[in-house]
Design an enzyme around this catalytic site. Structure first.
Site, mmCIF file in Angstrom:
data_model
loop_
_atom_site.group_PDB
_atom_site.id
_atom_site.type_symbol
_atom_site.label_atom_id
_atom_site.label_comp_id
_atom_site.label_asym_id
_atom_site.label_seq_id
_atom_site.Cartn_x
_atom_site.Cartn_y
_atom_site.Cartn_z
ATOM 1 C CG LEU A 212 -2.025 -1.138 1.143
ATOM 2 C CD1 LEU A 212 -2.949 -1.070 2.349
ATOM 3 C CD2 LEU A 212 -2.873 -1.089 -0.146
ATOM 4 C CG ASP B 243 8.482 -4.039 1.630
ATOM 5 O OD1 ASP B 243 8.849 -4.567 0.566
ATOM 6 O OD2 ASP B 243 8.855 -2.902 1.999
ATOM 7 C CD GLU C 252 7.743 2.756 -5.734
ATOM 8 O OE1 GLU C 252 7.217 3.647 -6.429
ATOM 9 O OE2 GLU C 252 7.440 2.554 -4.547
ATOM 10 C CB THR D 248 7.577 -2.644 -18.561
ATOM 11 O OG1 THR D 248 7.505 -1.590 -19.505
ATOM 12 C CG2 THR D 248 8.953 -2.567 -17.908
ATOM 13 C CG ASP D 249 6.657 -1.613 -23.867
ATOM 14 O OD1 ASP D 249 6.749 -0.995 -22.786
ATOM 15 O OD2 ASP D 249 5.979 -1.196 -24.828
ATOM 16 C CD GLU D 250 8.255 2.345 -19.824
ATOM 17 O OE1 GLU D 250 9.156 3.070 -19.385
ATOM 18 O OE2 GLU D 250 7.048 2.567 -19.633
ATOM 19 C CE1 TYR E 253 8.545 0.395 -13.946
ATOM 20 C CE2 TYR E 253 8.508 1.171 -16.211
ATOM 21 C CZ TYR E 253 8.032 0.319 -15.222
ATOM 22 O OH TYR E 253 7.051 -0.604 -15.514
ATOM 23 C CE LYS F 295 8.801 -4.349 -14.017
ATOM 24 N NZ LYS F 295 7.955 -5.004 -12.990
ATOM 25 C CG ASN G 92 -1.425 -2.450 -19.030
ATOM 26 O OD1 ASN G 92 -1.970 -3.347 -18.409
ATOM 27 N ND2 ASN G 92 -0.444 -2.703 -19.882
HETATM 28 P P1 NAD Z 1 1.083 0.533 -9.748
HETATM 29 O O1 NAD Z 1 2.165 1.492 -9.431
HETATM 30 O O2 NAD Z 1 -0.285 1.021 -10.058
HETATM 31 O O3 NAD Z 1 0.926 -0.524 -8.552
HETATM 32 C C1 NAD Z 1 2.011 -1.114 -7.919
HETATM 33 C C2 NAD Z 1 1.501 -1.833 -6.661
HETATM 34 O O4 NAD Z 1 2.632 -2.452 -6.024
HETATM 35 C C3 NAD Z 1 0.865 -0.891 -5.637
HETATM 36 O O5 NAD Z 1 -0.327 -1.458 -5.138
HETATM 37 C C4 NAD Z 1 1.918 -0.784 -4.552
HETATM 38 O O6 NAD Z 1 1.372 -0.554 -3.256
HETATM 39 C C5 NAD Z 1 2.590 -2.151 -4.645
HETATM 40 N N1 NAD Z 1 3.964 -2.125 -4.123
HETATM 41 C C6 NAD Z 1 4.949 -1.221 -4.432
HETATM 42 N N2 NAD Z 1 6.060 -1.520 -3.749
HETATM 43 C C7 NAD Z 1 5.797 -2.637 -3.009
HETATM 44 C C8 NAD Z 1 6.552 -3.431 -2.117
HETATM 45 N N3 NAD Z 1 7.834 -3.136 -1.822
HETATM 46 N N4 NAD Z 1 5.962 -4.511 -1.566
HETATM 47 C C9 NAD Z 1 4.672 -4.828 -1.838
HETATM 48 N N5 NAD Z 1 3.909 -4.102 -2.675
HETATM 49 C C10 NAD Z 1 4.465 -3.021 -3.250
HETATM 50 O O7 NAD Z 1 1.665 -0.338 -10.952
HETATM 51 P P2 NAD Z 1 0.898 -1.014 -12.199
HETATM 52 O O8 NAD Z 1 0.757 -0.017 -13.263
HETATM 53 O O9 NAD Z 1 -0.286 -1.736 -11.694
HETATM 54 O O10 NAD Z 1 2.004 -2.055 -12.661
HETATM 55 C C11 NAD Z 1 2.005 -3.401 -12.179
HETATM 56 C C12 NAD Z 1 3.163 -4.147 -12.813
HETATM 57 O O11 NAD Z 1 3.019 -4.144 -14.230
HETATM 58 C C13 NAD Z 1 4.534 -3.524 -12.537
HETATM 59 O O12 NAD Z 1 5.451 -4.554 -12.318
HETATM 60 C C14 NAD Z 1 4.862 -2.753 -13.803
HETATM 61 O O13 NAD Z 1 6.250 -2.679 -14.007
HETATM 62 C C15 NAD Z 1 4.191 -3.634 -14.841
HETATM 63 N N6 NAD Z 1 3.753 -2.945 -16.075
HETATM 64 C C16 NAD Z 1 2.958 -1.811 -16.005
HETATM 65 C C17 NAD Z 1 2.524 -1.209 -17.176
HETATM 66 C C18 NAD Z 1 1.614 0.012 -17.149
HETATM 67 O O14 NAD Z 1 1.333 0.575 -18.227
HETATM 68 N N7 NAD Z 1 1.096 0.432 -16.008
HETATM 69 C C19 NAD Z 1 2.890 -1.732 -18.418
HETATM 70 C C20 NAD Z 1 3.695 -2.886 -18.455
HETATM 71 C C21 NAD Z 1 4.104 -3.483 -17.270
HETATM 72 P P1 TYD Z 2 3.308 7.507 -18.780
HETATM 73 O O1 TYD Z 2 1.844 7.305 -18.623
HETATM 74 O O2 TYD Z 2 4.071 8.136 -17.660
HETATM 75 O O3 TYD Z 2 3.938 6.092 -19.185
HETATM 76 P P2 TYD Z 2 5.451 5.735 -19.703
HETATM 77 O O4 TYD Z 2 6.349 6.865 -19.490
HETATM 78 O O5 TYD Z 2 5.763 4.569 -18.830
HETATM 79 O O6 TYD Z 2 5.288 5.369 -21.155
HETATM 80 O O7 TYD Z 2 3.540 8.395 -20.080
HETATM 81 C C1 TYD Z 2 3.059 7.998 -21.334
HETATM 82 C C2 TYD Z 2 3.559 9.000 -22.354
HETATM 83 O O8 TYD Z 2 2.955 10.266 -22.088
HETATM 84 C C3 TYD Z 2 5.063 9.215 -22.266
HETATM 85 O O9 TYD Z 2 5.568 9.424 -23.586
HETATM 86 C C4 TYD Z 2 5.198 10.499 -21.449
HETATM 87 C C5 TYD Z 2 3.937 11.268 -21.828
HETATM 88 N N1 TYD Z 2 3.385 12.169 -20.780
HETATM 89 C C6 TYD Z 2 3.072 13.486 -21.097
HETATM 90 O O10 TYD Z 2 3.247 13.941 -22.246
HETATM 91 N N2 TYD Z 2 2.554 14.285 -20.111
HETATM 92 C C7 TYD Z 2 2.351 13.839 -18.843
HETATM 93 O O11 TYD Z 2 1.899 14.643 -17.969
HETATM 94 C C8 TYD Z 2 2.668 12.481 -18.525
HETATM 95 C C9 TYD Z 2 2.450 11.934 -17.128
HETATM 96 C C10 TYD Z 2 3.174 11.674 -19.532
#
Ligand code: NAD
Ligand code: TYD
Length: 360
Positions: free
Chosen positions: A37, A61, A86, A136-138, A162, A166, A192
């Protein structure tokens, strides 16, 4: 025999919560949900599961080895689905330490705990066990305009704290398979969007700001490209990989949906003009170009042919259908947005956007 159950980490965050909700809606298999959380974790995402005995929430954690050991011994899951991380690039630029701790050290801790637990299982239990790492694809770095999309064979070239953290976690997962035989699977997904996404990320930030009449910050020239995938499609892909993915393999997950940021923002503005017109004028008037993110990756795109070919997964949503659902969700859940926009959220917005204005 005890009933099957799975351990999810990070199940109070955006993708993890969507996964847990979808999982329990589709199957009767219980979930232990371990989440620290942080600012990104929110019990409101799981409100629908209140009183549901199939969901066991543990506030803790992933770096806490004793806790993870205890949960594995007590609940004896058949799989660990590792979402906790994170996850925000901009935060990783302001404060990388938390990313190394949770994403690298946390994944290491889980792998070691999983390995110790797996070694206690009988042969059938060992063969059935899975450690699914959500990435992630990053990690693949940035593409030029003509480059082919990321295949699973693409070299890792992470550019942000980040993505570097990853990438490190992906390498650990790979090594725990090759060295110790731990039955792992890794998914590398594109950006996503959907319900419960924290409004620091582009799409929910733009929806929330547009509704509040605030500027819509576009980094740089707005032409950075991402490959957007509806979160429910990502969750479906993870279920397929868990069920039928080949051990030790990685699967790229994407929507074949590359779009420049400015087009994403204009699409959201047009939807809001239709669904919630603003008497002050079209929402696009709020678009405001701001100073770019340092090291901003230009383009991500996923070649999803492997998961399509091997597992038959395909996204169910188009961007048009997914973004409409998403905007509608934020419109009907403005209380959720208001609650997450706490004092800490306001501090983050002030820190990230201060002094970046370059005009509309
Ligand atoms: P988010 O930041 O919304 O959620 C992360 C969750 O992990 C939170 O609930 C947080 O409380 C929990 N958390 C953080 N540190 C923790 C710790 N030390 N111990 C236990 N819980 C902890 O992230 P998300 O967008 O839901 O992403 C989930 C996963 O998917 C991540 O691994 C991220 O790298 C991956 N991912 C995300 C995206 C995207 O577009 N959001 C795309 C590809 C992959
Ligand atoms: P983000 O949602 O932070 O995802 P990621 O950086 O992991 O791809 O950002 C998506 C794209 O949008 C990225 O190219 C950065 C851009 N962006 C903005 O232009 N303005 C904003 O305020 C934010 C948060 C992101």
């Amino acid at each position: 025999m005890e009933p099957d159950m799975i351990l999810v980490t990070g199940g109070a965050g955006f993708i993890g919560a969507n996964f847990v909700l979808d999982w329990l809606a589709a199957a009767d298999e219980a979930v232990v949900n371990l989440d620290a959380l942080t600012y990104a974790g929110n019990m409101e995402n799981l409100a629908r599961l209140q009183g549901d005995a199939r969901h066991v929430f543990v506030h803790g954690d992933i770096c806490d080895r004793a806790l993870v050991d205890r949960l594995l011994a007590e609940h004896r899951p058949r799989a660990i689905l590792h979402f906790a991380a994170e996850s925000h690039v901009d935060r990783s630029i302001h404060g990388p330490a938390a990313f190394v701790r949770t994403n690298v050290e946390g994944t290491f801790t889980l792998l070691e705990a999983a390995r110790a637990y797996w070694n206690t299982l009988d042969a059938a239990g060992q063969a059935a066990f899975r450690f699914l790492h959500v990435s992630t694809d990053e990690v693949y770095g940035s593409l030029g305009p003509e480059d082919p999309p990321f295949a699973e064979t693409k070299a890792y070239e992470p550019n942000s704290p980040y993505s570097a953290s990853k990438a490190a976690s992906d390498h650990l997962v790979r090594a725990w398979h090759h060295t110790y035989g731990l039955p792992v699977l890794t998914t590398n997904c594109s950006n996503n969007y959907g319900p419960y996404q924290f409004p620091e990320k582009l799409i929910p930030l733009v929806i929330a700001n547009a509704l509040a009449g605030k500027p819509l910050p576009i980094y740089g020239d707005g032409m950075n490209v991402r490959d957007w995938l509806y979160v429910g499609d990502h969750c479906a892909a993870i279920r397929e990989v868990l069920a039928r993915g080949r051990l030790g393999e990685t699967y790229n997950v994407g929507g074949w949906n590359e779009m420049p940021n400015i087009d994403i923002v204009r699409t959201i503005c047009a939807l809001l003009d239709e669904l919630r017109p603003d008497p002050a004028g079209p929402h696009a008037r709020l678009i405001s170009y701001v100073q770019d993110r340092p090291g901003h990756d230009r383009r991500y795109a996923i070649d999803a042919r492997k998961i399509e070919r091997e597992l038959g997964w395909r996204p169910a949503e188009t961007f048009a259908s997914g973004i409409r659902k998403t905007v509608a969700w934020y419109l009907t859940n403005q209380d959720w947005v208001a609650h997450v926009q706490s004092g800490a959220y306001r501090d983050w917005i002030a820190a990230n956007y201060a002094g970046r204005e370059v005009g509309a």
